[in-house]
Each structure stands twice: as structure tokens, then as C-alpha cells.
Design an enzyme around this catalytic site. Sequence first.
Site, PDB file in Angstrom:
ATOM      1  N   GLU A  60      31.350  28.046  44.832  1.00 36.97           N
ATOM      2  CA  GLU A  60      30.348  28.754  43.965  1.00 36.97           C
ATOM      3  C   GLU A  60      30.129  30.260  44.432  1.00 36.97           C
ATOM      4  OE1 GLU A  60      27.424  24.928  42.889  1.00 36.97           O
ATOM      5  OE2 GLU A  60      27.251  25.739  44.795  1.00 36.97           O
ATOM      6  N   SER A  64      24.421  18.828  38.677  1.00 34.81           N
ATOM      7  CA  SER A  64      23.839  17.991  37.424  1.00 34.81           C
ATOM      8  C   SER A  64      23.321  19.093  36.274  1.00 34.81           C
ATOM      9  CB  SER A  64      22.887  16.780  37.658  1.00 34.81           C
ATOM     10  OG  SER A  64      21.710  17.727  38.663  1.00 34.81           O
TER      11      SER A  64
HETATM   12  O1  R5P Z   1      26.979  22.235  45.642  1.00 39.30           O
HETATM   13  C1  R5P Z   1      26.237  22.140  44.810  1.00 39.30           C
HETATM   14  C2  R5P Z   1      25.626  23.183  44.006  1.00 39.30           C
HETATM   15  O2  R5P Z   1      25.204  24.170  44.765  1.00 39.30           O
HETATM   16  C3  R5P Z   1      24.451  22.784  42.846  1.00 39.30           C
HETATM   17  O3  R5P Z   1      24.785  23.839  41.956  1.00 39.30           O
HETATM   18  C4  R5P Z   1      23.106  22.535  43.326  1.00 39.30           C
HETATM   19  O4  R5P Z   1      23.256  21.527  44.419  1.00 39.30           O
HETATM   20  C5  R5P Z   1      22.052  22.064  42.425  1.00 39.30           C
HETATM   21  O5  R5P Z   1      22.663  20.923  41.768  1.00 39.30           O
HETATM   22  P1  R5P Z   1      21.818  20.125  40.759  1.00 39.30           P
HETATM   23  O6  R5P Z   1      21.903  21.008  39.527  1.00 39.30           O
HETATM   24  O7  R5P Z   1      22.545  18.739  40.439  1.00 39.30           O
HETATM   25  O8  R5P Z   1      20.408  19.960  41.214  1.00 39.30           O
END
Ligand code: R5P
EC number: 5.3.1.6
Length: 243
Positions: A105, A30
Amino acid sequence: MTMDQLKRQAAARALEEVRDGMQLGLGTGSTAKHFVELLGERVAAGLKVIGVPTSEATRADAERCGVKLTTLDEIDHLDLTIDGADEIDPELNLIKGGGGALLREKIVAAASDRMIVIADDSKWVPTLGKFPLPIEVIPFGLGATRRAIEKAFAECGVSGQMAVRKAKGGDKDGHVFVTDGGHWIVDAQLGRITDPPGLAKALSAIPGVVEHGLFIGFASSAVLAGGGGIRVIERRKPKGDQE
Ligand SMILES: O=C[C@H](O)[C@H](O)[C@H](O)COP(=O)(O)O
């Protein structure tokens, strides 16, 4: 200010680091989605960049926002990756993978000269581990892989429940979550990871583990947005001491 507004603020601050002509790694989640949207606005205003998305979701967002995309087969390095995180500690060790994109990632972060982590400041923790650690696994031989993971946990002084991640939402609800790479994720509730580099190394050595969500030595800086404003934390050690 809402959590979502804080995420957008962190994304906007990171965007200030983007220069014309850069090759960018585009994170997932997000917070990273805000970055892609803001980048799209700059591209519409004339900025020339090219991006490598870290998930199919980010690919779709980038295409929608008019950001030109490429792959790591077509270019040989990235100047900068901007991505979110689930937890960030004072050494800028990260837990990532809450959205299931950890494998791509990490490949993208490793190919990048710099990585800026963007987050609201609730992600800042003294010690990693409250957020369940995502471990991407091959479905074949999962029982053996889980036993090897438990052994690695014991050797690294941690323990906790593990659960295979389930998909959420739509007609996939209740089914096993499948990553963009076709693998499964085991989430481990460890509580407190006292030696993140040691645990990262032990998990990486297990054959059925494709990747894990500990990002050690990847982040160059973290941009944290909170009620009191934005904090930028620079990494003390040089890039390269990564698992
Ligand atoms: O697999 C997802 C990623 O590592 C995201 O960057 C992480 O979960 C953070 O996500 P958010 O910005 O939605 O908290």
C-alpha cells in the site's frame, strides 16, 4: 445505516474522482473492496482504467470484477490511489495495515499523484494510536528488532505491548500471519502517538523493520461516511512532506 453501507458510500463518492484513462492504485481491505466492486461496474459500462493492486486479495477481487491490472514495472506512475485506513487524524496522517497490506500500500501510494482515503467516520480520530500500530518485520533477528523498536518508542515518548500477529481463520488459525511479501507483523498498542512523523522516521531507520503502518503526508483527501452524510476533508500541506 450499517457500517458496511457507510463504507460503500465512501467508496462511491471516491469513484466520482475517477476519469477515463486513469492509472489507479487499488487499496486493500473491506472498504477498498467496495471501491473495486463499484469500479468494476463502471468498467463493465465502458470506463477505461488500469489498476495496480496493493495485495493478492485485491488482485483477486479486481480480476473477478473485470478491472484490468498492471504493475509498477510496466507503468511509471499512478494518477490516483484509493485505499482505506484504520485511523485518520486531522492532518490526514494514517494508521494502515490492519489487513497486513501496508508495504505494498505504501509503495503504491508513494507512486501515486493523489491518494484518497475512504472510510466510515469511526476511523476519524483526534490522535492516532488507539488502533495497534502494525510494523512489518523480517523474522530473522526479531529479538534485536523488537529491542530497537522499544528504544525508538522511548525516544518518541510512547510505550506499549507488542505482539507478533497471528493468522485468523481456516487451518492457518494460530500460526504466525505472513504478509504478501513473506514478512511478519508486530502490532504495537501505543494508545496515543503524539508525534506521528517523528515515530515514522525512527521506525524507518531500524534495519529489521521493512515498513510501518504510519502513512505521513500521503493522503490528499479523506472521504468519511457517517450517519449525517459524507464529509470530504482536503489535506492542507502539499504532497511531498512524507516519511
Ligand atoms: O492492510 C490493510 C489496509 O491498510 C486497510 O486499508 C485497512 O486495514 C482498513 O481496512 P478496512 O477498510 O477493512 O477497515
